[in-house]
Scaffold this motif. Structure first.
Motif, short mmCIF file in Angstrom:
data_model
loop_
_atom_site.label_atom_id
_atom_site.label_comp_id
_atom_site.label_asym_id
_atom_site.label_seq_id
_atom_site.Cartn_x
_atom_site.Cartn_y
_atom_site.Cartn_z
N VAL A 6 0.82 -1.20 0.00
CA VAL A 6 0.00 0.00 0.00
C VAL A 6 0.85 1.25 0.00
CG1 VAL A 6 -1.70 1.32 1.32
CG2 VAL A 6 -1.92 -1.16 1.10
N SER A 7 1.87 1.28 0.89
CA SER A 7 2.64 2.52 1.07
C SER A 7 3.88 2.57 0.22
CB SER A 7 3.03 2.66 2.54
OG SER A 7 3.84 1.56 2.93
N ASN A 8 4.23 1.44 -0.41
CA ASN A 8 5.43 1.39 -1.24
C ASN A 8 6.67 1.82 -0.45
OD1 ASN A 8 6.79 0.80 -3.63
ND2 ASN A 8 6.70 2.93 -4.33
N THR A 9 6.75 1.35 0.83
CA THR A 9 7.88 1.71 1.70
C THR A 9 8.88 0.57 1.72
OG1 THR A 9 6.71 0.82 3.61
CG2 THR A 9 6.47 3.18 3.17
N MET A 10 10.11 0.90 2.17
CA MET A 10 11.16 -0.10 2.28
C MET A 10 10.98 -0.86 3.60
SD MET A 10 12.73 0.54 -0.51
CE MET A 10 14.28 -0.33 -0.39
N VAL A 11 11.10 -2.17 3.55
CA VAL A 11 10.92 -3.00 4.74
C VAL A 11 12.19 -3.81 4.99
CG1 VAL A 11 9.57 -4.80 5.85
CG2 VAL A 11 8.45 -3.17 4.32
N PRO A 12 12.97 -3.47 6.03
CA PRO A 12 14.15 -4.29 6.36
C PRO A 12 13.71 -5.55 7.10
CG PRO A 12 14.37 -2.01 7.15
CD PRO A 12 12.94 -2.24 6.82
N LEU A 13 14.01 -6.70 6.52
CA LEU A 13 13.70 -7.98 7.18
C LEU A 13 14.94 -8.45 7.91
CD1 LEU A 13 11.70 -9.71 4.29
CD2 LEU A 13 10.83 -8.40 6.22
N THR A 14 14.77 -8.85 9.19
CA THR A 14 15.95 -9.13 10.03
C THR A 14 15.94 -10.51 10.68
OG1 THR A 14 14.85 -8.12 11.92
CG2 THR A 14 16.25 -6.69 10.58
N GLU A 15 14.77 -11.09 10.97
CA GLU A 15 14.75 -12.32 11.75
C GLU A 15 13.72 -13.30 11.18
OE1 GLU A 15 15.79 -11.04 16.29
OE2 GLU A 15 13.77 -10.59 15.58
N MET A 16 13.95 -14.59 11.49
CA MET A 16 12.98 -15.63 11.17
C MET A 16 12.79 -16.49 12.41
SD MET A 16 13.00 -18.63 8.24
CE MET A 16 13.26 -17.47 6.91
N ALA A 17 11.54 -16.89 12.65
CA ALA A 17 11.21 -17.73 13.80
C ALA A 17 10.68 -19.06 13.32
CB ALA A 17 10.19 -17.04 14.69
N VAL A 18 10.91 -20.11 14.13
CA VAL A 18 10.43 -21.46 13.86
C VAL A 18 9.49 -21.85 14.99
CG1 VAL A 18 11.05 -23.86 13.45
CG2 VAL A 18 12.60 -22.02 12.74
N GLY A 19 8.33 -22.45 14.65
CA GLY A 19 7.38 -22.87 15.66
C GLY A 19 6.87 -24.26 15.39
N ASP A 20 6.18 -24.84 16.41
CA ASP A 20 5.63 -26.19 16.25
C ASP A 20 4.12 -26.17 16.08
OD1 ASP A 20 4.71 -25.55 18.74
OD2 ASP A 20 5.80 -27.12 19.81
N GLY A 21 3.52 -24.98 15.93
CA GLY A 21 2.08 -24.88 15.72
C GLY A 21 1.26 -25.22 16.94
N GLY A 22 1.90 -25.28 18.10
CA GLY A 22 1.15 -25.61 19.32
C GLY A 22 0.82 -27.07 19.43
#
Length: 558
Positions: A6-22
């Motif tokens: 929507v805003s055409n802004t820059m997004v710095p991606l820094t981390e990734m998380a892993v989960g077991d879905g509960g």
């Protein structure tokens, strides 16, 4: 992602998380991602991105990658979440269920997780990587080796090295080796020699990737002649907010806002603690788990306090404190000395003090005194004493012991001597006589004799038995008779023998003295006279050189 579109802004991606879905089970359960998600169902581990690149063949595809080392795991992986630098979830995906073992379970493996984003606004994604956590994949290494080989040969279509290219590559490898030899190892290895980090603004970072970035990242910073250790509390990990762990100045003094936990603590210098003002500082703590004691100075009063606390931090007991002004020790409860409870105003309602006091009814004092020591001693108070004139005994003089006798009809015992558990030996009573006008008297009871001696107020003495004087030389009997040791007989016998002062008829007189000579009458004279003084009687004459001497004695009957 919606914000980016929507805003055409820059997004710095820094981390990734892993989960077991509960899900705690095995491989037969999947998790379906939802566009409405703002977090993973149950996050197990999060770490900075290892790699974030655009696909060379399709620029609309962004590939994000993390690497989990062998020491991370012990759970199933079913979902992935990609986060920007503000900690917001940017993309979510599911992965085939896979168990990630951990070394503590007996086996372990490193594992890569990749998320591929097909995004027409891929150009708005900032490729931001933390080089401290990057791990190269084999595929990446192969690509880089191929690129170097092509650069050396000068022709990307040539797949075989020439003699010149091999020599150039060998020289390049030697240069790289020299640089690498001088560099710090990225993982493991040994660093020898001096490591000098120079500059006006230096930081040495330590990051525990098994912990959240707000818990496991620390920095060591030199500042104004001190060495400082901080813990990061910012979600970005940039120490924009932090907790000061400790600071050590150039003289070796260390300051820390928290406690010091050690198996042994020694110091050769003074330990100066600030006053405690319920701010978590200024106390010496003992225990710390289920039993907590603190010794501290109260800030407002300056008193020294000892407190115990419950595990939730609430106050449990305050056994005592030392008053700063008076120096008195104030106990919160009655102490016990070697198992004995002391008497005080709390359990002795009317205590005897230096100002006097009284004992309650049916109460008394018991003195245990050894030989040669007094059970009760009354001393003078300076120039003021209990001494005074005899005639003042019933006026202003103070007694050592005063006994109240409120009832005229009763005798009041002042003292009694007793063989405990056997018998009473003696006692002294005082009796008012029956009314306010009667003459009082003192009565002494001895052995089994009641009123053995009575001293009346008019000066009379009444004894139930004989009165002996002079170590038995004289005896006043109860019947009025008197024994006279000089006569060797009772007075009644002596008087009977006198019979009115004369000897009885037929009484035989005896000498009461030795012979004494008197005067002298000359035998050569025609006349002479010699008289005997009374009560002497003549018993004979002695002639000596023409002189007669009178010989006389005193007589007694019987």
């Amino acid at each position: 992602m919606a914000r980016t579109l929507v805003s055409n802004t820059m997004v710095p991606l820094t981390e990734m998380a892993v989960g077991d879905g509960g899900i705690d089970g095995g491989a037969d359960a999947d998790v379906m991602p939802s566009a409405a998600q703002r977090a993973l169902v149950r996050e197990r581990h999060r770490r900075p991105l290892n790699r974030l690149v655009r696909d060379e063949k399709n620029p609309s595809i962004v590939i994000a990658e993390i690497y989990l080392p062998e020491e991370v795991g012990g759970w199933w992986s079913r979902e992935l979440g990609l986060y920007d630098e503000d900690g917001e979830l940017f993309a979510v995906a599911n992965v085939p269920p896979s168990y990630k073992p951990v070394l503590a379970e007996g086996s372990g493996r490193g594992q890569f997780f990749r998320m591929m984003l097909i995004h027409k606004a891929a150009g708005n994604i900032v490729l931001k990587i933390d080089p401290a956590v990057v791990v190269a994949t084999r595929e990446y290494v192969d690509e880089q080796v191929t690129a170097v080989r092509m650069a050396v040969t000068g022709d990307a279509d040539k797949r075989y090295a020439t003699k010149e290219s091999v020599a150039a590559l060998s020289l390049h490898v030697d240069e790289v080796h020299e640089i690498a030899a001088d560099a710090l190892p990225r993982s493991g290895g040994v660093v020898t020699g001096i490591v000098d980090i120079s500059g006006t603004s230096n930081e040495l970072l330590f990051t525990d990737t098994a912990q959240p970035i707000t818990v496991g990242r620390f920095r060591v910073v030199p500042s104004n002649g001190s060495l400082i250790i901080d813990r990061n509390t910012a979600a970005k990990g940039d120490f924009s907010t932090y907790v000061r762990v400790c600071a050590i100045d150039g003289n070796g003094n260390m300051s820390t806002p928290g406690g010091v936990v050690a198996d042994l603590f020694k110091t050769r210098a003074n330990v100066n603690l600030p006053a405690h003002n319920d701010d978590g500082r200024g106390f010496v703590e003992f225990g710390g788990d289920t039993v907590i004691w603190r010794l501290f100075m109260n800030g407002p009063t300056g008193d020294l306090l000892l407190n115990s606390y419950n595990t939730d931090g609430t106050n449990r007991h305050q056994p005592f404190y030392i008053d700063y002004v008076s120096g008195k020790v104030v106990f919160g409860s009655r102490p016990s000395f070697n198992g004995a409870t002391p008497w005080d105003s709390g359990n002795l309602p009317n205590p005897l003090t230096t100002d006097g006091g009284s004992l309650s009814a049916n109460r008394g004092l018991s003195f245990g005194v050894g030989y040669g020591r007094g059970a009760l001693q009354v001393s003078s108070n300076g120039t003021d004493s209990i001494g005074g004139a005899f005639v003042e005994w019933d006026k202003s003089r103070s007694p050592a012991l005063q006994i109240d006798c409120p009832w005229n009809q009763a005798a009041y015992m002042g003292i009694r001597w007793t063989q405990w558990g056997t018998r009473h030996l003696a006692a002294i009573d005082c009796y008012a006589g029956g009314s306010d006008a009667t003459v009082p008297y003192i009565s002494m009871h001895v052995g089994g004799r009641v009123n053995a001696f009575t001293f009346g107020g008019s000066g009379t003495l009444v004894a139930q038995g004989d009165i002996h004087a002079g170590n038995g030389g004289g005896i006043l009997a109860g019947n009025g008779n008197v024994y006279m040791s000089w006569a060797g007989q009772w007075l009644s016998t002596y008087l009977t023998g006198l019979a009115g002062g004369k000897a009885g008829a037929g009484a035989i007189c005896q000498w009461n003295t030795e012979i004494t000579e008197f005067g002298g009458v000359s035998t050569g004279s025609s006349s002479g006279q010699a008289d005997l003084p009374a009560p002497y009687v003549l018993v004979g004459l002695r002639n000596g050189f023409y002189t007669h001497y009178l010989r006389a004695v005193q007589l007694r009957n019987q």
